[in-house]
Each structure stands twice: as structure tokens, then as C-alpha cells.
Design a protein around this motif. Structure first.
Motif, PDB file in Angstrom:
ATOM      1  N   ASN A   1      -0.217  -0.649   4.756  1.00 27.27           N
ATOM      2  CA  ASN A   1      -0.746  -0.695   6.127  1.00 27.27           C
ATOM      3  C   ASN A   1      -2.227  -0.307   6.166  1.00 27.27           C
ATOM      4  N   ASN A   2      -2.978  -0.881   5.226  1.00 28.93           N
ATOM      5  CA  ASN A   2      -4.423  -0.650   5.158  1.00 28.93           C
ATOM      6  C   ASN A   2      -4.790   0.809   4.882  1.00 28.93           C
ATOM      7  N   GLU A   3      -3.861   1.565   4.352  1.00 28.30           N
ATOM      8  CA  GLU A   3      -4.128   2.946   3.958  1.00 28.30           C
ATOM      9  C   GLU A   3      -3.874   3.090   2.461  1.00 28.30           C
ATOM     10  N   ILE A   4      -4.684   3.936   1.813  1.00 30.53           N
ATOM     11  CA  ILE A   4      -4.604   4.113   0.357  1.00 30.53           C
ATOM     12  C   ILE A   4      -4.040   5.489   0.055  1.00 30.53           C
ATOM     13  N   PHE A   5      -3.042   5.521  -0.830  1.00 31.09           N
ATOM     14  CA  PHE A   5      -2.418   6.772  -1.248  1.00 31.09           C
ATOM     15  C   PHE A   5      -2.614   6.937  -2.759  1.00 31.09           C
ATOM     16  N   ASP A   6      -3.100   8.111  -3.132  1.00 33.96           N
ATOM     17  CA  ASP A   6      -3.337   8.438  -4.542  1.00 33.96           C
ATOM     18  C   ASP A   6      -2.019   8.916  -5.150  1.00 33.96           C
TER      19      ASP A   6
END
Length: 329
Positions: free
Chosen positions: A291-296
Motif C-alpha cells: 500500500n505504497n508503504e515500505i517496511f524494513d
């Protein structure tokens, strides 16, 4: 009484003289005996000295002969050693000349290798560019057990169409799709790709077309391999392999089933092993875009456990997108 005393005194004087005479005679005999013993001892010593001198002379002769013999042996060994040293010096000089020639040859070969490497790099990347900087490959997935199971959940009149194969790889670059709808005539559509894999082609075949990109990666080019498709189309299988368990190392027994990512990792380190030590440094980061979010996904919490942390995307002064604080391993 006086006369008697004188008489006894005279007897004592005579006795004393006799004693002195006897003592003198005994002393002369002792002297004669000592002289005889000394004479005998002198003769024995002289005889023993003669024997010892004779033995010493014989020993000296033997020692002289042995010394001459040992001297000859030592002289021969010294001459042999000198000759050996001379031969070794000559051989060392030859080795030095050969080593110098080899160093010159190695330097020339190294220079030629560097030139050829530059040519190879240019030709390789030119070939990659000729094949297309952006290439789209299409892989056809075979029917799987859950496809057959899904047939029971559809109506009888649609079951025939559901089980029918509607996509074919006509060649290595063309896909044919049968498009049909109830009440309409079937229409065949074809699509062109840089490469088409049919349902029977293996993971090895797919990776063979990807492997050259890893050489470009080590040459300094940016490389991206992306799988795109709907749910169940085979993206995970193509990129990783069969459905994985938590322990990735033990989840795939047959290495022929490995996907692009593990194969690419092995190939990168194989290529690096052929380079001079210390030429490359490898770091890995894993992110999830949702959803256009980046998770490390490699970031860890305070307890040291892996815990996906949201990261922000920023634009640098050069106009490039960057993810600060991204975890690398």
C-alpha cells in the motif's frame, strides 16, 4: 761399692758401643738394600718407558695415516660441495632469469587481461543493451491440484471451459491465448515477449536467461529482476522456489527447484570468488512494499527479534529516491 759401680759403668759403655756398631752395620745393609731396589725400579721404569714409547710411536703412525685418510675424504667432500654450490649458483641464476622472464610475461598477460576484460565488459553490456535494457519474459504456469479442486465449486456448464487449456507458447517469443465467451465465437490473440517459457520448462532454464545480468551487476550496473502477476500465477515459485517453510536451508531438498533469488546469491558469490580478494563488498536489505508503504524486514526490535519497521522514502538532492535508516546485512 765404688769399684763395683765403676765395673758396671764400664760394662754399660761397652754395651753402648756395641749397640752403636750394630746400628751402623744395619744402616749400611739398609742402604745397600735401598740401592738395589732403586736400581731394579729404574730398570723396570726404563723398560716400561721403552714399551710405552714404542706403543706411542705406533699410535702416532696410525693417527697420521688416519688423519691423511680423513683429510682426503674431507677434501673430496669440500670439492664436491664447492661444485654443488657452483651448480646451485648457476641454477639460481637460471631461475632468476626465468623468474624475471615470467614476471615480464605475467605483467604483459595481466595488461592484456585487463584490456580483454574491458573489452569483454563492453561487449557483454552492449549485448545486454541490444537484448533490451528492459525485458519482459512470460512464464506459463501448468495446471496445479488446486485448479482441479476449484472445478467442483463452479457450475456444470462452465466446467468444460474451466478445464480447457487456453494459453500456449507457440515459440520462444510468442504466446497464443484463446479468448472465448458464452455465445461468442472464439478469438485467438497473440502477444510478443523477449522470452516465453512454456509450462514444462525448468527453473534452470529460467535462471539461465537471468545469470548474465549478475555479471553486469559486478561490472557496476544497476540490475532489477521483478516478478509481476496475479495471485497464484507462480511469482513466489519463480523467485524463490516451492512453498518455503521457516527454515529455508532445509525446506528445499532438490536444488533444481531453487528459484531466481537463491540461485542469484550463489552465482554472485561464485563470480566474486573468481575476482581478486577484497574487490567486492556484499550487503543485503529486505523490504516489503505494501500500500505504497515500505517496511524494513531486517530491522530488529529491542529484544533482538526481526520486526518489520516502517521506513520513509525521501528524495535526495540529485533527485533520486532513497530509504534512510534501512538495515543492511
Amino acid at each position: 761399692i765404688f769399684l763395683t759401680f765403676k765395673q758396671y759403668q764400664g760394662l754399660a759403655g761397652r754395651s753402648t758401643n756395641k749397640v752403636l756398631q750394630l746400628y751402623a752395620a744395619h744402616g749400611q745393609r739398609q742402604k745397600l738394600q735401598r740401592s738395589s731396589v732403586v736400581t731394579q725400579l729404574h730398570g723396570a721404569i726404563k723398560k716400561r718407558l721403552k714399551q710405552d714409547m714404542k706403543s706411542l710411536h705406533s699410535f702416532a703412525l696410525e693417527l697420521s695415516k688416519d688423519f691423511q685418510r680423513q683429510s682426503k675424504i674431507c677434501l673430496y667432500q669440500v670439492l664436491t660441495a664447492v661444485q654443488g654450490i657452483q651448480l646451485q649458483n648457476e641454477a639460481m641464476q637460471m631461475f632468476q632469469i626465468k623468474a624475471f622472464d615470467l614476471e615480464q610475461s605475467l605483467q604483459e598477460v595481466t595488461e592484456r587481461y585487463e584490456k580483454e576484460k574491458q573489452k569483454r565488459r563492453a561487449l557483454h553490456n552492449s549485448l545486454v543493451e541490444l537484448r533490451g535494457n528492459i525485458r519482459v519474459h512470460c512464464r506459463i504456469r501448468p495446471l496445479l491440484p488446486f485448479d482441479t479442486a476449484a472445478e467442483h465449486s463452479i457450475s456444470q456448464d462452465r466446467q468444460r471451459n474451466f478445464s480447457e487449456t487456453v494459453i500456449y507458447a507457440t515459440d520462444d517469443e510468442t504466446v497464443l491465448i484463446k479468448c472465448s465467451r458464452p455465445g461468442h465465437a472464439s478469438i485467438n490473440k497473440t502477444f510478443q515477449f523477449e522470452r516465453v517459457y512454456n509450462a514444462l520448462e525448468s527453473q534452470d532454464t529460467v535462471f539461465a536467461d537471468v545469470a548474465p545480468l549478475l555479471t553486469s551487476l559486478l561490472d557496476g550496473y544497476n540490475v532489477c529482476i521483478m516478478a509481476y502477476g496475479q495471485t497464484g500465477s507462480g511469482k513466489t515459485y519463480t523467485m524463490l522456489g516451492p512453498e518455503l517453510q521457516e527454515n529455508f536451508a532445509n525446506s528445499i531438498e532438490d536444488e533444481s527447484e531453487l528459484g531466481i533469488i537463491p540461485r542469484a546469491a550463489q552465482e554472485v558469490f561464485r563470480l566474486i570468488s573468481e575476482k581478486p580478494p577484497g574487490s567486492y563488498w556484499v550487503e543485503v536489505s529486505v523490504v516489503e512494499v505494501y500500500n505504497n508503504e515500505i517496511f524494513d524486514l531486517l530491522a530488529k526490535d529491542s529484544c533482538g527479534k526481526v520486526f518489520g519497521i516502517k521506513r520513509d522514502v525521501v528524495t535526495t538532492r540529485e533527485g533520486k529516491s532513497d530509504v534512510p535508516l534501512l538495515t543492511y546485512e
